[in-house]
Scaffold this active site. Structure first.
Site, PDB file in Angstrom:
ATOM      1  N   CYS A 143       0.863  -1.190   0.000  1.00 29.19           N
ATOM      2  CA  CYS A 143       0.000   0.000   0.000  1.00 29.19           C
ATOM      3  C   CYS A 143       0.894   1.233   0.000  1.00 29.19           C
ATOM      4  O   CYS A 143       1.926   1.270   0.666  1.00 29.19           O
ATOM      5  CB  CYS A 143      -0.893   0.012   1.232  1.00 29.19           C
ATOM      6  SG  CYS A 143      -2.028   1.425   1.261  1.00 29.19           S
ATOM      7  N   CYS A 150       0.716   1.046  10.398  1.00 26.27           N
ATOM      8  CA  CYS A 150       0.252  -0.103   9.606  1.00 26.27           C
ATOM      9  C   CYS A 150       1.440  -0.805   8.959  1.00 26.27           C
ATOM     10  O   CYS A 150       2.228  -0.178   8.247  1.00 26.27           O
ATOM     11  CB  CYS A 150      -0.727   0.381   8.534  1.00 26.27           C
ATOM     12  SG  CYS A 150      -1.206  -0.906   7.370  1.00 26.27           S
ATOM     13  N   GLY A 196      -3.749  -3.150   1.302  1.00 27.03           N
ATOM     14  CA  GLY A 196      -4.021  -2.191   0.232  1.00 27.03           C
ATOM     15  C   GLY A 196      -5.135  -1.213   0.520  1.00 27.03           C
ATOM     16  O   GLY A 196      -5.943  -1.401   1.433  1.00 27.03           O
ATOM     17  N   SER A 228     -13.336  -0.344   2.803  1.00 25.95           N
ATOM     18  CA  SER A 228     -12.697   0.452   3.862  1.00 25.95           C
ATOM     19  C   SER A 228     -11.644   1.358   3.232  1.00 25.95           C
ATOM     20  O   SER A 228     -10.799   0.897   2.465  1.00 25.95           O
ATOM     21  CB  SER A 228     -12.040  -0.486   4.878  1.00 25.95           C
ATOM     22  OG  SER A 228     -11.324   0.241   5.849  1.00 25.95           O
ATOM     23  N   SER A 250     -11.283   5.022   7.681  1.00 24.44           N
ATOM     24  CA  SER A 250     -10.230   4.933   8.697  1.00 24.44           C
ATOM     25  C   SER A 250      -9.868   6.334   9.152  1.00 24.44           C
ATOM     26  O   SER A 250      -9.088   7.020   8.508  1.00 24.44           O
ATOM     27  CB  SER A 250      -9.013   4.227   8.091  1.00 24.44           C
ATOM     28  OG  SER A 250      -9.350   2.897   7.817  1.00 24.44           O
ATOM     29  N   LEU A 251     -10.452   6.736  10.259  1.00 16.28           N
ATOM     30  CA  LEU A 251     -10.293   8.119  10.710  1.00 16.28           C
ATOM     31  C   LEU A 251      -9.052   8.271  11.601  1.00 16.28           C
ATOM     32  O   LEU A 251      -8.154   9.049  11.309  1.00 16.28           O
ATOM     33  CB  LEU A 251     -11.574   8.546  11.437  1.00 16.28           C
ATOM     34  CG  LEU A 251     -11.788  10.024  11.644  1.00 16.28           C
ATOM     35  CD1 LEU A 251     -11.697  10.819  10.351  1.00 16.28           C
ATOM     36  CD2 LEU A 251     -13.172  10.264  12.282  1.00 16.28           C
ATOM     37  N   HIS A 252      -9.042   7.598  12.714  1.00 17.50           N
ATOM     38  CA  HIS A 252      -7.868   7.457  13.594  1.00 17.50           C
ATOM     39  C   HIS A 252      -7.429   8.713  14.340  1.00 17.50           C
ATOM     40  O   HIS A 252      -6.547   8.628  15.210  1.00 17.50           O
ATOM     41  CB  HIS A 252      -6.662   6.878  12.848  1.00 17.50           C
ATOM     42  CG  HIS A 252      -6.940   5.594  12.143  1.00 17.50           C
ATOM     43  ND1 HIS A 252      -7.566   4.530  12.743  1.00 17.50           N
ATOM     44  CD2 HIS A 252      -6.688   5.190  10.869  1.00 17.50           C
ATOM     45  CE1 HIS A 252      -7.684   3.535  11.879  1.00 17.50           C
ATOM     46  NE2 HIS A 252      -7.164   3.906  10.737  1.00 17.50           N
ATOM     47  N   ASN A 328      -2.549  -3.301  16.790  1.00 12.43           N
ATOM     48  CA  ASN A 328      -1.855  -4.587  16.688  1.00 12.43           C
ATOM     49  C   ASN A 328      -0.399  -4.341  16.354  1.00 12.43           C
ATOM     50  O   ASN A 328      -0.091  -3.844  15.273  1.00 12.43           O
ATOM     51  CB  ASN A 328      -2.497  -5.451  15.604  1.00 12.43           C
ATOM     52  CG  ASN A 328      -3.895  -5.862  15.990  1.00 12.43           C
ATOM     53  OD1 ASN A 328      -4.118  -6.367  17.083  1.00 12.43           O
ATOM     54  ND2 ASN A 328      -4.851  -5.600  15.122  1.00 12.43           N
ATOM     55  N   CYS A 371      -5.773  -6.911  12.056  1.00 11.13           N
ATOM     56  CA  CYS A 371      -5.719  -5.682  11.255  1.00 11.13           C
ATOM     57  C   CYS A 371      -4.323  -5.098  11.288  1.00 11.13           C
ATOM     58  O   CYS A 371      -3.741  -4.950  12.349  1.00 11.13           O
ATOM     59  CB  CYS A 371      -6.604  -4.599  11.845  1.00 11.13           C
ATOM     60  SG  CYS A 371      -8.307  -4.988  11.887  1.00 11.13           S
TER      61      CYS A 371
HETATM   62  N1  SAH Z   1      -6.504   0.651   3.400  1.00 12.36           N
HETATM   63  C1  SAH Z   1      -7.791   0.553   3.954  1.00 12.36           C
HETATM   64  C2  SAH Z   1      -8.200  -0.862   4.280  1.00 12.36           C
HETATM   65  C3  SAH Z   1      -7.157  -1.779   4.860  1.00 12.36           C
HETATM   66  S1  SAH Z   1      -6.640  -1.464   6.483  1.00 12.36           S
HETATM   67  C4  SAH Z   1      -7.926   1.447   5.165  1.00 12.36           C
HETATM   68  O1  SAH Z   1      -6.930   1.939   5.646  1.00 12.36           O
HETATM   69  O2  SAH Z   1      -9.055   1.644   5.590  1.00 12.36           O
HETATM   70  C5  SAH Z   1      -7.984  -2.006   7.502  1.00 12.36           C
HETATM   71  C6  SAH Z   1      -8.053  -1.337   8.859  1.00 12.36           C
HETATM   72  O3  SAH Z   1      -6.963  -1.756   9.705  1.00 12.36           O
HETATM   73  C7  SAH Z   1      -7.907   0.175   8.752  1.00 12.36           C
HETATM   74  O4  SAH Z   1      -8.832   0.852   9.558  1.00 12.36           O
HETATM   75  C8  SAH Z   1      -6.509   0.398   9.250  1.00 12.36           C
HETATM   76  O5  SAH Z   1      -6.310   1.708   9.661  1.00 12.36           O
HETATM   77  C9  SAH Z   1      -6.405  -0.615  10.342  1.00 12.36           C
HETATM   78  N2  SAH Z   1      -5.037  -0.875  10.774  1.00 12.36           N
HETATM   79  C10 SAH Z   1      -3.909  -0.736  10.053  1.00 12.36           C
HETATM   80  N3  SAH Z   1      -2.828  -1.079  10.810  1.00 12.36           N
HETATM   81  C11 SAH Z   1      -3.293  -1.438  12.020  1.00 12.36           C
HETATM   82  C12 SAH Z   1      -2.658  -1.909  13.222  1.00 12.36           C
HETATM   83  N4  SAH Z   1      -1.338  -2.097  13.289  1.00 12.36           N
HETATM   84  N5  SAH Z   1      -3.440  -2.181  14.268  1.00 12.36           N
HETATM   85  C13 SAH Z   1      -4.787  -2.051  14.189  1.00 12.36           C
HETATM   86  N6  SAH Z   1      -5.440  -1.635  13.080  1.00 12.36           N
HETATM   87  C14 SAH Z   1      -4.697  -1.315  12.008  1.00 12.36           C
HETATM   88 FE1  SF4 Z   2      -2.739   1.427   3.453  1.00 12.64          FE
HETATM   89 FE2  SF4 Z   2      -4.909   1.106   4.995  1.00 12.64          FE
HETATM   90 FE3  SF4 Z   2      -2.452   0.425   5.884  1.00 12.64          FE
HETATM   91 FE4  SF4 Z   2      -3.085   2.998   5.568  1.00 12.64          FE
HETATM   92  S1  SF4 Z   2      -4.035   1.545   7.006  1.00 12.64           S
HETATM   93  S2  SF4 Z   2      -1.180   2.025   4.910  1.00 12.64           S
HETATM   94  S3  SF4 Z   2      -4.375   2.907   3.758  1.00 12.64           S
HETATM   95  S4  SF4 Z   2      -3.556  -0.520   4.203  1.00 12.64           S
END
Ligand code: SAH
Ligand code: SF4
Length: 394
Positions: A143, A150, A196, A228, A250-252, A328, A371
């Site tokens: 990605c 992530c 992705g 998502s 994915s707001l965060h 995670n 995730c």
């Molecule tokens: N790229 C898209 C979908 C894949 S990620 C997106 O970002 O929405 C799916 C979800 O997992 C997203 O909400 C992402 O922010 C979350 N995520 C990514 N890394 C993570 C981690 N280390 N711990 C918990 N959630 C995570």
């Molecule tokens: Fe890509 Fe989603 Fe991971 Fe952000 S959280 S890097 S958009 S897979």
């Protein structure tokens, strides 16, 4: 064809196992000559059939064989004439991906690493729950969005998956889980939450969503297919116009300052623009279709009660549900998961403001299937560097 390969069946995968299906089966057909039917939605398949002088309803029949009955061999499609079967065999194929490894978590979560060519691999995860079975699929190899927390993002992007590679993950998993494609549906929900950013691969993802929802395809309802996104505003608008499907954002972070560093695409599409796109998305649909806002809980970064209040303000009056995701961890990350009490307190602030808030149960973390832990195998990545993340010290 058995996509799990000759050595593995769903029942004999031991818990916690990491099985390697080396050379489990040869590639079904030489690449290039054939078009993989997993890549065509009904409209496209009908047009394709019309162009070879076939009746469009034949396309519907073929789709039913593939998606409702799990048949990948034209010879088994008994209501299709021998002549047409022969013609199909000369140009098309129904080809699932090859399995590299399969793992099963102690909580029943399953993870498959699937080969997608060029030495690359993607991950697909199945999460069984009491009332549903959710399949989490990948849309890209790696990605490019570079979200700070992530592990997929840390790898950079190698390439987009094509529609066939996206759809075939669902077909593969349905087969591997051993369900009956018609009656006993093991996979009730599909979420684009694997590797992705789906909206960065819009042209391949849109037909995939259509095939998932099509009555002649997997036949999932629009609420059970969730795209998502990290917030690609123009594509949220296109998705709204092109198909009716559930959306997760994915707001965060509740402020641009913080979101700019956690989710760098925010610099291009800041929170106010993102929220406007979300309002447009839900305005067009029935109000029961909330957008789910995902919010990863990072200790000391985005998990304070004040940030919960800011988030509540931001979502005030919107059809929203907040899904708090305990972070995670993965190797070399600088973040820590928020304490359970902090997550509970955060959720309670939201609930006090009448915002639905749930905490996502962490599933499959013993097999790195949770995730953000999906890494597949990404070669030739464009490595990116993180900016400095503001972490509270108090
Ligand atoms: N790229 C898209 C979908 C894949 S990620 C997106 O970002 O929405 C799916 C979800 O997992 C997203 O909400 C992402 O922010 C979350 N995520 C990514 N890394 C993570 C981690 N280390 N711990 C918990 N959630 C995570
Ligand atoms: Fe890509 Fe989603 Fe991971 Fe952000 S959280 S890097 S958009 S897979």
């Amino acid at each position: 064809m058995d996509p799990t390969g000759p050595t593995q069946t769903p029942s004999d995968v031991p818990e916690g196992a990491n099985l390697v299906a080396s050379e489990a089966r040869p590639a079904a057909v030489p690449a290039g000559r054939f078009t993989n039917l997993f890549g065509m939605d009904r409209e496209r398949l009908r047009a394709e059939f019309a162009s070879i002088g076939e009746k469009p309803f034949r396309a519907d029949q073929i789709m039913q064989w593939i998606y409702r009955r799990g048949v990948d061999d034209f010879g088994g499609m008994t209501n299709i004439s021998k002549d047409l079967r022969a013609r199909l065999e000369s140009s098309f194929v129904v080809r699932p991906p090859e399995l590299l490894t399969e793992q099963k978590s102690i909580d029943g979560t399953r993870k498959w690493v699937l080969k997608v060519g060029g030495g690359q691999a993607i991950e697909t995860v199945f999460i069984p729950e009491k009332d549903r079975g959710t399949l989490c699929i990948s849309s890209q190899v790696g990605c490019a969005m570079d979200c700070a927390f992530c592990s997929t993002g840390q790898q950079g992007l190698n390439r987009n998956l094509d529609t066939a590679e996206i759809v075939a993950q669902v077909w593969f998993a349905a087969k591997a889980l051993g369900g009956d494609f018609q009656n006993e549906r093991v996979i009730s929900n599909v979420v684009f939450m694997g590797m992705g950013e789906p909206l960065a691969n819009y042209n391949a993802v849109l037909p995939a969503v259509k095939i998932l929802q099509d009555d002649f395809g997997f036949g999932l309802s629009k609420r059970r297919v969730t795209v998502s996104t990290s917030g690609l505003v123009p594509f949220i608008d296109r998705l709204r116009e092109d198909v009716d499907t559930a959306l997760a954002v994915s707001l965060h972070a509740p402020s641009d300052d913080l979101r700019n560093v956690l989710v760098p695409i925010n610099k291009k599409y800041p929170i106010a623009e993102l929220m406007d796109a979300c309002r447009r998305y839900t305005a067009q649909r029935d109000h029961k279709m909330h957008i789910v806002y995902e919010y990863v809980m990072l200790d000391g970064v985005n998990d304070s009660p004040a940030q919960a209040r800011d988030l509540a303000k931001l979502l005030n009056g919107m059809p929203a549900k907040v899904n708090l995701i305990p972070f995670n961890p993965f190797p070399e990350t600088r973040f820590k998961r928020s304490r359970p009490e902090a997550i509970e307190a955060f959720a309670n602030v939201l609930r006090a403001k009448n915002i639905l808030a749930t905490t996502r149960k962490t599933r499959g973390d013993d097999i790195d299937a949770a995730c953000g832990q999906l890494v597949g195998k990404v070669l030739n990545k464009q490595k990116r560097r993180l900016g400095d993340i503001p972490v509270r010290t108090a």
